[in-house]
Design a protein around this motif. Structure first.
Motif, PDB file in Angstrom:
ATOM      1  N   PRO A 134       0.807  -1.222   0.000  1.00  0.00           N
ATOM      2  CA  PRO A 134       0.000   0.000   0.000  1.00  0.00           C
ATOM      3  C   PRO A 134       0.845   1.279   0.000  1.00  0.00           C
ATOM      4  CG  PRO A 134      -0.897  -1.579   1.551  1.00  0.00           C
ATOM      5  CD  PRO A 134       0.413  -2.135   1.067  1.00  0.00           C
ATOM      6  N   ALA A 135       1.999   1.234   0.621  1.00  0.00           N
ATOM      7  CA  ALA A 135       2.863   2.411   0.677  1.00  0.00           C
ATOM      8  C   ALA A 135       3.329   2.860  -0.705  1.00  0.00           C
ATOM      9  CB  ALA A 135       4.066   2.155   1.574  1.00  0.00           C
ATOM     10  N   ALA A 136       3.345   1.949  -1.661  1.00  0.00           N
ATOM     11  CA  ALA A 136       3.766   2.309  -3.018  1.00  0.00           C
ATOM     12  C   ALA A 136       2.869   3.394  -3.597  1.00  0.00           C
ATOM     13  CB  ALA A 136       3.760   1.079  -3.918  1.00  0.00           C
ATOM     14  N   ALA A 137       1.595   3.396  -3.227  1.00  0.00           N
ATOM     15  CA  ALA A 137       0.671   4.430  -3.711  1.00  0.00           C
ATOM     16  C   ALA A 137       1.065   5.803  -3.174  1.00  0.00           C
ATOM     17  CB  ALA A 137      -0.761   4.092  -3.309  1.00  0.00           C
ATOM     18  N   ALA A 138       1.508   5.859  -1.923  1.00  0.00           N
ATOM     19  CA  ALA A 138       1.944   7.138  -1.350  1.00  0.00           C
ATOM     20  C   ALA A 138       3.172   7.660  -2.080  1.00  0.00           C
ATOM     21  CB  ALA A 138       2.237   6.981   0.137  1.00  0.00           C
ATOM     22  N   ARG A 139       4.096   6.774  -2.389  1.00  0.00           N
ATOM     23  CA  ARG A 139       5.301   7.180  -3.111  1.00  0.00           C
ATOM     24  C   ARG A 139       4.935   7.718  -4.486  1.00  0.00           C
ATOM     25  NH1 ARG A 139       7.925   7.801   1.253  1.00  0.00           N
ATOM     26  NH2 ARG A 139       8.832   5.954   2.233  1.00  0.00           N
ATOM     27  N   LYS A 140       3.969   7.100  -5.151  1.00  0.00           N
ATOM     28  CA  LYS A 140       3.557   7.568  -6.480  1.00  0.00           C
ATOM     29  C   LYS A 140       2.824   8.902  -6.424  1.00  0.00           C
ATOM     30  CE  LYS A 140       3.859   3.217  -8.762  1.00  0.00           C
ATOM     31  NZ  LYS A 140       3.257   2.126  -9.474  1.00  0.00           N
ATOM     32  N   LEU A 141       2.294   9.256  -5.245  1.00  0.00           N
ATOM     33  CA  LEU A 141       1.685  10.581  -5.060  1.00  0.00           C
ATOM     34  C   LEU A 141       2.738  11.642  -4.768  1.00  0.00           C
ATOM     35  CD1 LEU A 141      -1.505   9.872  -2.900  1.00  0.00           C
ATOM     36  CD2 LEU A 141      -1.413  10.574  -5.302  1.00  0.00           C
ATOM     37  N   GLY A 142       3.993  11.229  -4.654  1.00  0.00           N
ATOM     38  CA  GLY A 142       5.064  12.187  -4.398  1.00  0.00           C
ATOM     39  C   GLY A 142       5.464  12.294  -2.936  1.00  0.00           C
ATOM     40  N   ILE A 143       4.918  11.443  -2.090  1.00  0.00           N
ATOM     41  CA  ILE A 143       5.289  11.442  -0.677  1.00  0.00           C
ATOM     42  C   ILE A 143       6.508  10.545  -0.545  1.00  0.00           C
ATOM     43  CG2 ILE A 143       4.514  10.883   1.659  1.00  0.00           C
ATOM     44  CD1 ILE A 143       1.645  11.485   0.644  1.00  0.00           C
ATOM     45  N   VAL A 144       7.677  11.164  -0.694  1.00  0.00           N
ATOM     46  CA  VAL A 144       8.915  10.388  -0.804  1.00  0.00           C
ATOM     47  C   VAL A 144       9.849  10.521   0.397  1.00  0.00           C
ATOM     48  CG1 VAL A 144       8.858  10.357  -3.314  1.00  0.00           C
ATOM     49  CG2 VAL A 144      10.018  12.223  -2.149  1.00  0.00           C
ATOM     50  N   ASP A 145       9.647  11.539   1.235  1.00  0.00           N
ATOM     51  CA  ASP A 145      10.559  11.739   2.359  1.00  0.00           C
ATOM     52  C   ASP A 145       9.877  11.531   3.705  1.00  0.00           C
ATOM     53  OD1 ASP A 145       8.974  13.988   2.276  1.00  0.00           O
ATOM     54  OD2 ASP A 145      10.608  15.419   2.519  1.00  0.00           O
ATOM     55  N   VAL A 146       8.775  10.797   3.704  1.00  0.00           N
ATOM     56  CA  VAL A 146       8.036  10.480   4.920  1.00  0.00           C
ATOM     57  C   VAL A 146       8.209   8.986   5.200  1.00  0.00           C
ATOM     58  CG1 VAL A 146       5.718  10.365   5.948  1.00  0.00           C
ATOM     59  CG2 VAL A 146       6.335  12.294   4.471  1.00  0.00           C
ATOM     60  N   PRO A 147       8.568   8.612   6.426  1.00  0.00           N
ATOM     61  CA  PRO A 147       8.686   7.189   6.731  1.00  0.00           C
ATOM     62  C   PRO A 147       7.329   6.487   6.586  1.00  0.00           C
ATOM     63  CG  PRO A 147       9.785   8.499   8.411  1.00  0.00           C
ATOM     64  CD  PRO A 147       8.995   9.450   7.562  1.00  0.00           C
ATOM     65  N   LEU A 148       7.323   5.388   5.847  1.00  0.00           N
ATOM     66  CA  LEU A 148       6.120   4.584   5.615  1.00  0.00           C
ATOM     67  C   LEU A 148       6.438   3.147   5.987  1.00  0.00           C
ATOM     68  CD1 LEU A 148       5.260   5.833   1.999  1.00  0.00           C
ATOM     69  CD2 LEU A 148       4.449   6.798   4.165  1.00  0.00           C
ATOM     70  N   ILE A 149       5.435   2.432   6.467  1.00  0.00           N
ATOM     71  CA  ILE A 149       5.621   1.008   6.752  1.00  0.00           C
ATOM     72  C   ILE A 149       4.310   0.286   6.463  1.00  0.00           C
ATOM     73  CG2 ILE A 149       4.992   1.106   9.205  1.00  0.00           C
ATOM     74  CD1 ILE A 149       7.401  -0.873   9.634  1.00  0.00           C
ATOM     75  N   CYS A 150       4.445  -0.951   6.002  1.00  0.00           N
ATOM     76  CA  CYS A 150       3.278  -1.796   5.727  1.00  0.00           C
ATOM     77  C   CYS A 150       3.324  -3.003   6.655  1.00  0.00           C
ATOM     78  CB  CYS A 150       3.285  -2.279   4.283  1.00  0.00           C
ATOM     79  SG  CYS A 150       3.166  -0.963   3.069  1.00  0.00           S
ATOM     80  N   ALA A 151       2.153  -3.435   7.078  1.00  0.00           N
ATOM     81  CA  ALA A 151       2.029  -4.617   7.923  1.00  0.00           C
ATOM     82  C   ALA A 151       0.755  -5.356   7.543  1.00  0.00           C
ATOM     83  CB  ALA A 151       1.996  -4.224   9.397  1.00  0.00           C
ATOM     84  N   GLN A 152       0.680  -6.591   7.991  1.00  0.00           N
ATOM     85  CA  GLN A 152      -0.518  -7.371   7.704  1.00  0.00           C
ATOM     86  C   GLN A 152      -1.489  -7.252   8.870  1.00  0.00           C
ATOM     87  OE1 GLN A 152      -0.711 -11.885   7.568  1.00  0.00           O
ATOM     88  NE2 GLN A 152      -0.688 -11.339   5.393  1.00  0.00           N
ATOM     89  N   GLU A 153      -2.741  -7.031   8.539  1.00  0.00           N
ATOM     90  CA  GLU A 153      -3.820  -6.959   9.525  1.00  0.00           C
ATOM     91  C   GLU A 153      -4.056  -8.351  10.109  1.00  0.00           C
ATOM     92  OE1 GLU A 153      -6.340  -4.679  11.665  1.00  0.00           O
ATOM     93  OE2 GLU A 153      -5.302  -3.828   9.943  1.00  0.00           O
ATOM     94  N   LEU A 154      -4.600  -8.434  11.291  1.00  0.00           N
ATOM     95  CA  LEU A 154      -4.940  -9.726  11.887  1.00  0.00           C
ATOM     96  C   LEU A 154      -5.944 -10.463  11.019  1.00  0.00           C
ATOM     97  CD1 LEU A 154      -5.354  -8.645  15.610  1.00  0.00           C
ATOM     98  CD2 LEU A 154      -3.461  -9.927  14.601  1.00  0.00           C
ATOM     99  N   ASP A 155      -5.809 -11.763  10.953  1.00  0.00           N
ATOM    100  CA  ASP A 155      -6.695 -12.612  10.158  1.00  0.00           C
ATOM    101  C   ASP A 155      -7.842 -13.087  11.053  1.00  0.00           C
ATOM    102  OD1 ASP A 155      -7.762 -14.123   8.139  1.00  0.00           O
ATOM    103  OD2 ASP A 155      -6.216 -15.667   8.191  1.00  0.00           O
ATOM    104  N   ILE A 156      -8.850 -12.245  11.182  1.00  0.00           N
ATOM    105  CA  ILE A 156      -9.983 -12.528  12.061  1.00  0.00           C
ATOM    106  C   ILE A 156     -11.135 -13.088  11.242  1.00  0.00           C
ATOM    107  CG2 ILE A 156     -11.640 -11.528  13.689  1.00  0.00           C
ATOM    108  CD1 ILE A 156      -8.716 -11.466  14.669  1.00  0.00           C
ATOM    109  N   GLU A 157     -11.668 -14.217  11.674  1.00  0.00           N
ATOM    110  CA  GLU A 157     -12.782 -14.841  10.965  1.00  0.00           C
ATOM    111  C   GLU A 157     -13.967 -13.872  10.902  1.00  0.00           C
ATOM    112  OE1 GLU A 157     -15.661 -18.723  11.394  1.00  0.00           O
ATOM    113  OE2 GLU A 157     -13.639 -18.818  12.208  1.00  0.00           O
ATOM    114  N   GLY A 158     -14.514 -13.697   9.709  1.00  0.00           N
ATOM    115  CA  GLY A 158     -15.668 -12.828   9.521  1.00  0.00           C
ATOM    116  C   GLY A 158     -15.327 -11.361   9.286  1.00  0.00           C
TER     117      GLY A 158
END
Length: 120
Positions: free
Chosen positions: A58-82
């Motif tokens: 998802p952070a790749a979209a921020a970089r393509k918007l020109g947000i290049v000098d802000v720390p970004l991180i991606c993580a996986q959400e919990l896998d909750i049933e339902g």
């Protein structure tokens, strides 16, 4: 200037890189616009994606918007049933003089159902 946090979420229709870029870009743009923010106001952004999303960071979209000098991180959400599928969430830390009660959290499309308590 205070440090504040802004939340947001969007549900993707499909797991495709171009679609993710479009939808996450729209989410981030809406967060900036509704809070009258500029990229210089951003401190950092956490992105999470549900486990069914594999096509891109998802952070790749921020970089393509020109947000290049802000720390970004991606993580996986919990896998909750339902839990709602194909959701990207963000938590942006910002500098703002707005009171906490005036921060506009943004949940686009079907993701609005995730937080009915937050005014859109």
């Amino acid at each position: 200037m205070a440090v504040r946090a802004v939340r947001g979420a969007v549900q993707l229709e499909r797991d495709e890189a171009g679609h993710m870029e479009e939808q996450v870009g729209a989410l981030l743009t809406a967060v900036l616009e509704r809070n009258e923010l500029h990229p210089d106001d951003l401190i950092s952004i956490w992105f999470t994606a549900t486990p069914d999303l594999h096509s891109d960071f998802p952070a790749a979209a921020a970089r393509k918007l020109g947000i290049v000098d802000v720390p970004l991180i991606c993580a996986q959400e919990l896998d909750i049933e339902g839990a709602m599928p194909r959701v990207v969430r963000l938590l942006a830390h910002i500098e703002s003089d707005r009171p906490r009660s005036d921060i506009a959290h943004v949940h686009l499309g079907a993701a609005a159902a995730l937080r009915k308590d937050i005014a859109q």
